[in-house]
Design a protein around this motif. Structure first.
Motif, short mmCIF file in Angstrom:
data_model
loop_
_atom_site.label_atom_id
_atom_site.label_comp_id
_atom_site.label_asym_id
_atom_site.label_seq_id
_atom_site.Cartn_x
_atom_site.Cartn_y
_atom_site.Cartn_z
N GLY A 110 4.40 6.66 38.10
CA GLY A 110 4.51 6.60 39.55
C GLY A 110 5.41 5.51 40.09
O GLY A 110 5.41 5.25 41.30
N SER A 120 4.77 13.58 39.47
CA SER A 120 4.77 13.38 38.03
C SER A 120 6.18 13.34 37.46
O SER A 120 6.42 12.78 36.39
N ARG A 149 10.41 6.23 43.11
CA ARG A 149 10.15 6.72 44.46
C ARG A 149 11.39 7.42 45.01
O ARG A 149 12.51 6.88 44.91
#
Length: 493
Positions: free
Chosen positions: A313, A250, A316
């Motif tokens: 999301g 998150s 990364r």
């Protein structure tokens, strides 16, 4: 035959007489030819300099109006030029030579410190958003769902099915007491289920269904990445044994590497803008959340931590980012290019450019570095010029001439006679000084010879013996050349 010989002799004598007469006529002819302009232009630049007088370095108080051989020593007189400053703390270089060496000057400028700092960083997992899944009681692994490290999980996704024999017994006891209708006993039985390690959802399922639930399906408590899964079917588990580790996504951390020389002024809560190559044109805003205490020994950088929201999301861990930190404006400071600084390990020097091709080594105290410039805290003033290219050649020349750098906090040295160096062998030691057979003094134009030099300090002669080879430096004084620097040379085997 005799007639031919006599005739040849007569002709030869006649030719010699004509040649002698012609030579005499040419020798007596007036010379009115002017020097060629090309030859006049070939006069060395050194001969065009104004000469004040000529002197013998061994008897400098005696001055001569014309060049020639010294009446005191077997050497030529040395000229004293009008443009010679005699400053031993500076190196004089002819302007044409500096141009050939490609020397470049730059000014000491006063500028405002950059209000923005550019750096690079990378995304990592948020180590605070971590869930550890453990076995609440001893049991057996009945089933492992098809999971592998780095799988993305949603909250509640199943991981493994466990059979816990201890829970079966307490569930049967709970169901038997429920049928009796004793509220107090039922509450005690429910508490025993919790103390056995059963999760609340499993207790509610037993109470709702009225049946024993032999299997417990372990699920992911949060959404994120499965980093570790340490179970296989058929394994026996002990209470508290680790089953899995899950890292949430998150939010992510942006770790920024800032050169340690530029960390001054960086503080918690400072605004940060991040640009990722994966999302061109987008700017992610954040704030400095932590200034990590340990610097990187290899890159000499300090890490900053910025927390970025990642509810969608997209971010990364492992992605790179170009980071801009906005710093409050500060007062102006003096700057010089990084390339102009000579770092010796113990101190920092610059070659200060002066008038008439003189260059003086000056020690400076450095501050913060910004891009290709460095802050000067002490040693220079605004508007002064320093050598930005070719300063190492000047530094080497200054070392060869024995020129000492101006120390911090010291005023500009007064002009004093230069130090001239040579090497030689000690032939005798007496109260007048040292009798030395020495090589030439290149800076004086003085050839090698044997002569006596007085010592500026008698301590210079301590520990020396006849036959020792020494390197020494002399200064010109009113009484001649005086040794002011001397050290013994090691004899090569």
């Amino acid at each position: 035959m005799n007639a031919r010989i006599c005739k040849g002799a007569v002709l030869t004598a006649l030719a010699l007489a004509i040649g002698a007469a012609g030579g005499y006529w040419f020798a007596q002819a007036p010379r009115h030819a002017e020097p060629e302009p090309a030859k006049a232009e070939q006069v060395p630049a050194q001969e065009q300099r104004e000469v004040l007088y000529w002197y013998d370095p061994m008897v400098p108080q005696q001055k001569f109006d014309q060049p020639g051989k010294s009446p005191f020593m077997d050497m030529q007189l040395v000229p004293r030029y009008a443009d010679e400053s005699g400053d031993s703390a500076a190196v004089s270089i002819d302007p044409s030579v500096t141009q050939n060496l490609g020397m470049r000057l730059t000014s000491v400028s006063r500028e405002s410190l950059a209000s923005e700092l550019e750096a690079f960083g990378s995304l990592t997992f948020n180590s605070r958003d971590v869930a550890l899944v453990q076995a609440r009681s001893g049991g057996f692994v009945e089933r492992v769902y098809r999971r592998a490290p780095e799988d993305l999980l949603a909250a509640g996704d199943p991981l493994v099915d466990l059979l816990v024999p201890e829970w079966t017994a307490v569930q049967e006891e709970f169901l038997a007491l429920r049928d009796l209708g004793d509220t107090a006993l039922l509450a005690a039985a429910r508490q025993r289920l919790r103390l056995a390690g059963m999760p609340q959802r499993l207790i509610e399922r037993v109470e709702r269904s009225g049946k024993v639930q032999p299997l417990w399906t372990v699920t992911s408590p949060i959404a994120g990445v499965l980093q570790v899964l340490d179970v296989r079917e058929g394994m026996t588990l002990a209470a508290g044994q680790s089953l899995a580790r899950i890292n949430g996504l998150s939010s992510v951390w942006l770790e920024v590497a800032v050169p340690e020389a530029q960390t001054t002024g960086v503080s918690l809560g400072q605004k940060v803008e991040a640009r990722l190559p994966a999302f061109p044109g987008e700017v992610l805003d954040g704030k400095v959340g932590a200034l990590l205490p340990q610097a990187n020994l290899d890159s000499r950088t300090v890490r900053l931590r910025v927390e970025l929201d990642n509810t969608d999301g997209r971010l990364r861990p492992g992605m790179s980012a170009q980071v801009r930190l906005t710093r409050p404006s500060e007062q102006s400071a003096l700057f010089v290019p990084n390339e102009a600084v000579i770092r010796t390990g113990r101190r920092a020097l610059v070659m200060l450019a002066e008038a008439e091709g003189r260059y003086r080594p000056v020690e400076i105290r450095l501050g913060r570095e910004f891009a290709d410039k460095v802050e000067v805290l002490q040693g220079l003033e605004e508007g002064q010029q320093v050598v930005a290219s070719g300063q190492f050649l000047l530094d080497s020349e200054a070392s060869l001439r024995g020129v000492q750098a101006q120390a911090l906090g010291q005023p500009m040295p007064m002009a004093q006679p230069a130090l001239h160096e040579s090497e030689g062998r000690i032939d005798a030691i007496d109260e007048d000084g040292l009798l030395l057979t020495h090589g030439p003094f290149k800076t004086l134009g003085m050839p090698g010879m044997t002569m006596t030099f007085p010592l500026a300090d008698p301590a210079l002669g301590e520990g020396l013996e006849v036959g020792d080879r020494v390197r020494f430096g002399v200064r010109e004084t009113d009484d001649g050349l005086l040794i002011e620097r001397l050290h013994k040379l090691e004899v090569q085997p």
